[in-house]
Motif scaffolding. Structure first.
Motif, short mmCIF file in Angstrom:
data_model
loop_
_atom_site.label_atom_id
_atom_site.label_comp_id
_atom_site.label_asym_id
_atom_site.label_seq_id
_atom_site.Cartn_x
_atom_site.Cartn_y
_atom_site.Cartn_z
N ARG A 198 0.87 -1.18 0.00
CA ARG A 198 0.00 0.00 0.00
C ARG A 198 0.90 1.23 0.00
NH1 ARG A 198 -3.34 -1.10 3.86
NH2 ARG A 198 -2.49 0.03 5.62
N VAL A 199 0.67 2.12 -0.94
CA VAL A 199 1.47 3.34 -1.07
C VAL A 199 0.60 4.53 -0.70
CG1 VAL A 199 2.90 4.75 -2.59
CG2 VAL A 199 2.81 2.26 -2.91
N GLU A 200 1.00 5.25 0.34
CA GLU A 200 0.26 6.42 0.81
C GLU A 200 1.04 7.67 0.44
OE1 GLU A 200 -0.38 5.84 4.97
OE2 GLU A 200 -1.77 4.16 4.67
N ILE A 201 0.39 8.58 -0.28
CA ILE A 201 1.05 9.79 -0.77
C ILE A 201 0.32 11.01 -0.21
CG2 ILE A 201 1.76 11.09 -2.82
CD1 ILE A 201 1.49 8.41 -4.37
N THR A 202 1.07 11.88 0.44
CA THR A 202 0.48 13.09 1.02
C THR A 202 1.19 14.35 0.54
OG1 THR A 202 1.91 12.86 2.97
CG2 THR A 202 -0.31 11.93 3.11
N GLY A 203 1.80 14.28 -0.62
CA GLY A 203 2.52 15.44 -1.14
C GLY A 203 3.99 15.39 -0.85
N THR A 204 4.41 14.52 0.04
CA THR A 204 5.84 14.33 0.34
C THR A 204 6.26 12.97 -0.20
OG1 THR A 204 5.29 13.44 2.51
CG2 THR A 204 5.69 15.81 2.37
N ALA A 205 7.31 12.41 0.34
CA ALA A 205 7.77 11.09 -0.10
C ALA A 205 6.71 10.05 0.21
CB ALA A 205 9.08 10.74 0.62
N PRO A 206 6.45 9.13 -0.71
CA PRO A 206 5.43 8.11 -0.48
C PRO A 206 5.78 7.23 0.72
CG PRO A 206 6.09 8.18 -2.80
CD PRO A 206 7.05 9.04 -2.05
N HIS A 207 4.76 6.84 1.46
CA HIS A 207 4.92 5.92 2.58
C HIS A 207 4.45 4.56 2.13
CE1 HIS A 207 5.09 4.25 6.52
NE2 HIS A 207 3.77 4.21 6.70
N VAL A 208 5.34 3.58 2.12
CA VAL A 208 5.04 2.25 1.60
C VAL A 208 4.84 1.28 2.76
CG1 VAL A 208 5.85 0.33 0.17
CG2 VAL A 208 6.36 2.69 -0.49
N ILE A 209 3.72 0.56 2.72
CA ILE A 209 3.39 -0.43 3.75
C ILE A 209 3.21 -1.78 3.06
CG2 ILE A 209 1.70 -1.11 5.52
CD1 ILE A 209 0.90 1.91 5.61
N GLN A 210 3.88 -2.80 3.55
CA GLN A 210 3.72 -4.14 3.01
C GLN A 210 2.38 -4.72 3.49
OE1 GLN A 210 5.82 -5.52 0.86
NE2 GLN A 210 7.35 -3.91 1.01
N THR A 211 1.51 -5.09 2.56
CA THR A 211 0.25 -5.73 2.93
C THR A 211 0.36 -7.25 2.95
OG1 THR A 211 -0.52 -5.65 0.63
CG2 THR A 211 -1.13 -3.81 2.08
N VAL A 212 1.39 -7.76 2.30
CA VAL A 212 1.72 -9.18 2.35
C VAL A 212 3.24 -9.28 2.50
CG1 VAL A 212 1.77 -11.38 1.09
CG2 VAL A 212 -0.23 -9.88 0.91
N ASP A 213 3.69 -10.14 3.40
CA ASP A 213 5.12 -10.36 3.58
C ASP A 213 5.71 -10.83 2.25
OD1 ASP A 213 7.66 -11.32 4.16
OD2 ASP A 213 7.07 -12.18 6.08
N PRO A 214 6.67 -10.08 1.69
CA PRO A 214 7.21 -10.45 0.37
C PRO A 214 7.85 -11.84 0.35
CG PRO A 214 8.53 -8.71 1.39
CD PRO A 214 7.29 -8.84 2.21
N HIS A 215 8.30 -12.33 1.50
CA HIS A 215 8.90 -13.67 1.55
C HIS A 215 7.86 -14.77 1.31
CE1 HIS A 215 11.77 -11.18 3.92
NE2 HIS A 215 12.64 -11.88 3.21
N LEU A 216 6.58 -14.44 1.45
CA LEU A 216 5.53 -15.44 1.24
C LEU A 216 5.15 -15.57 -0.22
CD1 LEU A 216 3.09 -14.56 4.18
CD2 LEU A 216 5.00 -16.18 4.17
#
Length: 254
Positions: free
Chosen positions: A200-218
């Motif tokens: 999930r990428v959250e953008i508020t006008g500054t640098a995007p905040h990236v949140i893993q919704t699924v562990d990439p190792h899975l």
């Protein structure tokens, strides 16, 4: 709001799904889709086309299993109906919108199922007993020509943890539920198409905040397709917040 209210009243759900907030969640999805239909259109169409493009891999003598049917917004019902052995849709909740969508397709059935195997025990069982996810989700491993996990992997922990999870315990249960689902997919005796958001990428006008919704190792290697889902454009959550999901598709067991 009226349609969402009637959705809550008329939904049919497996034991524990209502208590775990999944009925409210699907009513919320209905409302968000109504407000953001134009922004969601490409993602929903891309999901349908991705599924349809790989149905040739399915054994024509066995039905297709699709998990995470939800409101059927991203389900290619006509293509599934054309499969010689038909299709079975699964979800923990069954809405009147889904029943209405499926009605014209006599070769498509719907079955309510707890894809985590935990809802009843967690929400209706003994609160003094520690409950942990199974090592492998209780999915049907045989008897299907192909299986599709349709935009549900990131959503499976929602009845047990916030998104993103809060604290170590919620992080553990989120990862365990998702791992159990992927393990079951890999254990199936048929081709499997896994479609899920993973960031999930959250953008508020500054640098995007990236949140893993699924562990990439899975996730099993590189996806065969990737696309963006603008799930909450500015104004949906907050005036200055744009939320996008990174979605991928993986073809397993081939």
């Amino acid at each position: 709001m009226i349609e969402e209210f009637f959705t809550v009243l008329t939904v049919r759900a497996v034991p524990g799904a209502r208590e775990g907030g999944l009925v409210r969640e699907i009513a919320g999805i209905l409302g968000r889709h109504r407000r953001q239909k134009a922004f969601w259109a490409d993602h929903l169409q891309h999901t349908k086309e991705c599924i349809t493009a790989h149905l040739y891999q399915a054994d024509p003598k066995e039905p297709i299993l699709l998990m995470g049917a939800g409101l059927c917004l991203d389900v290619p019902l006509a293509a599934l109906n054309d499969h010689p052995a038909g299709a079975l849709l699964m979800d923990a909740v069954e809405t009147r919108q889904a029943r209405r969508a499926i009605k014209p397709f006599g070769n498509v059935e719907f079955e309510r199922a707890d894809l985590t195997g935990m809802l009843q025990e967690f929400w209706l069982g003994d609160k003094n007993t520690a409950i942990s996810p199974p090592d492998m989700a209780p999915l049907p491993l045989v008897g299907h020509g192909m299986a599709v996990s349709c935009n549900v992997l990131s959503q499976l922990p929602l009845a047990f943890a916030a998104s993103p999870p809060v604290g170590e315990q919620e992080e553990k249960i989120t990862t365990a539920i998702q791992k159990a689902h992927v393990r079951a997919l890999l254990a199936m005796d048929c081709p499997v198409l896994l479609i899920t958001d993973y960031e999930r990428v959250e953008i508020t006008g500054t640098a995007p905040h990236v949140i893993q919704t699924v562990d990439p190792h899975l996730l099993p290697g590189d996806p065969i397709e990737m696309w963006d889902w603008p799930i909450a454009p500015p104004g949906e959550v907050a005036a200055d917040l744009d939320v996008r999901l990174k979605v991928g598709a993986w073809l397993l067991n081939v």
